[in-house]
Design an enzyme around this catalytic site. Structure first.
Site, PDB file in Angstrom:
ATOM      1  N   ARG A  95       0.833  -1.204   0.000  1.00 41.38           N
ATOM      2  CA  ARG A  95       0.000   0.000   0.000  1.00 41.38           C
ATOM      3  C   ARG A  95       0.870   1.257   0.000  1.00 41.38           C
ATOM      4  NH1 ARG A  95      -4.633  -1.464   4.554  1.00 41.38           N
ATOM      5  NH2 ARG A  95      -5.072  -3.565   3.786  1.00 41.38           N
TER       6      ARG A  95
ATOM      7  N   ARG B 267       3.376   1.294  10.218  1.00 40.89           N
ATOM      8  CA  ARG B 267       2.745   1.589   8.927  1.00 40.89           C
ATOM      9  C   ARG B 267       3.795   1.467   7.831  1.00 40.89           C
ATOM     10  NH1 ARG B 267      -2.109   3.841   7.864  1.00 40.89           N
ATOM     11  NH2 ARG B 267      -2.363   4.581  10.005  1.00 40.89           N
TER      12      ARG B 267
ATOM     13  N   GLU C 209      -5.086   0.495  16.063  1.00 35.99           N
ATOM     14  CA  GLU C 209      -5.873  -0.486  15.303  1.00 35.99           C
ATOM     15  C   GLU C 209      -4.978  -1.576  14.705  1.00 35.99           C
ATOM     16  OE1 GLU C 209      -6.924  -2.209  11.651  1.00 35.99           O
ATOM     17  OE2 GLU C 209      -6.392  -0.118  11.333  1.00 35.99           O
TER      18      GLU C 209
ATOM     19  N   SER D 277      -9.459  -5.233  11.338  1.00 37.70           N
ATOM     20  CA  SER D 277     -10.665  -4.545  10.910  1.00 37.70           C
ATOM     21  C   SER D 277     -11.662  -5.551  10.343  1.00 37.70           C
ATOM     22  CB  SER D 277     -10.331  -3.494   9.847  1.00 37.70           C
ATOM     23  OG  SER D 277     -11.472  -2.748   9.501  1.00 37.70           O
TER      24      SER D 277
ATOM     25  N   ARG E  22       2.102  -4.907  12.794  1.00 36.74           N
ATOM     26  CA  ARG E  22       1.506  -4.198  13.933  1.00 36.74           C
ATOM     27  C   ARG E  22       1.464  -5.069  15.185  1.00 36.74           C
ATOM     28  NH1 ARG E  22      -3.043   0.154  11.853  1.00 36.74           N
ATOM     29  NH2 ARG E  22      -1.637   1.208  10.407  1.00 36.74           N
TER      30      ARG E  22
END
Length: 253
Positions: free
Chosen positions: A89, A104, A176, A179, A216
């Protein structure tokens, strides 16, 4: 690096015990598949020059398009899949010291859950996916909370969504890590994925949820399992995969 692989192996074994079917998806799919799945990824994907392909941002889209134009028999549903893949990404707009490093990244490892089901069963499987992710966080003994999105914050294609957040001692806040979404018939309608019910066809519902994104989770383990001497204790559930119980602090000269 060994801890990263341990997390992948743990997540795979965990999902197999839940009787989900394991898939290793391609890392490139046609660009049009992203728009059909959810518009949010269109601006974050890496496109392959001089081709109609792009690198996947999640295995969700590859799992979804696997059944494009399919008509399931009613007895075939639900189809419960999970996949390990690398993900890519652009992460445009991300900045700040707490967004750097492993939290990230442009390339990361993720184990994804995905379900095709009958419309009347999508809420039931939403709760099942939620339970799966909660079980993973409990097994890793990480402090977490679950947040439901209010209607105004939901993406247009989502019927319902929850985030799973783990406590980060360094930022003194929750971050987070997973999801969960019930997309109902949005994706399947665009891709013409249906099932045969007696004398007619109906559009299936689709749901997706992160099982585990290693980068993460690595951060949350490094922060929550750090000892006073700087060493990191490996979560008990992962020790059979790592072969060691602790990462010692590297000594500097």
């Amino acid at each position: 690096a060994i801890l990263n692989q341990a997390l992948i192996r743990f997540a795979i074994d965990y999902m197999i015990k839940k009787k989900y079917e394991y898939i290793e998806t391609p890392l490139m799919i046609k660009k049009e598949a992203f728009a059909e799945g959810s518009e949010t990824f269109v601006n974050s994907i890496y496109e392959i020059k001089d081709s109609d392909l792009a690198l996947i941002g999640t295995a969700e889209h590859a799992l979804l398009v696997m059944h494009s134009d399919n008509v399931f028999q009613e007895k075939e549903l639900p189809k419960k899949y999970f996949a390990y893949s690398m993900c890519f990404r652009k992460e445009i707009g991300s900045h700040g010291i707490n967004e750097k490093g492993l939290w990230r990244t442009h390339q990361f490892n993720k184990v994804e859950q995905f379900i095709f089901c009958k419309p009347e069963e999508s809420e039931k499987y939403y709760q099942e996916l939620m339970s799966n992710s909660e079980g993973i966080l409990k097994a890793l003994k990480l402090p977490y909370r679950i947040i439901e999105f209010c209607t105004g914050d939901l993406a247009p294609w989502k019927h319902r969504s929850h985030d799973f957040e783990v406590w980060r001692p360094t930022t003194k806040s929750y971050g987070e890590v997973m999801s969960l979404s019930n997309v109902t018939d949005y994706q399947a309608r665009n891709l013409n994925i249906k099932f045969r019910r007696k004398d007619h066809n109906e559009v299936v519902h689709t749901l997706n949820n992160t099982a585990l994104a290693t980068s993460r989770i690595l951060v949350t383990i490094l922060e929550n399992y750090q000892n006073k001497d700087g060493s990191i204790t490996i979560p008990t559930i992962l020790q059979k995969y790592t072969g060691f119980k602790k990462i010692e602090r590297r000594k500097t000269k």
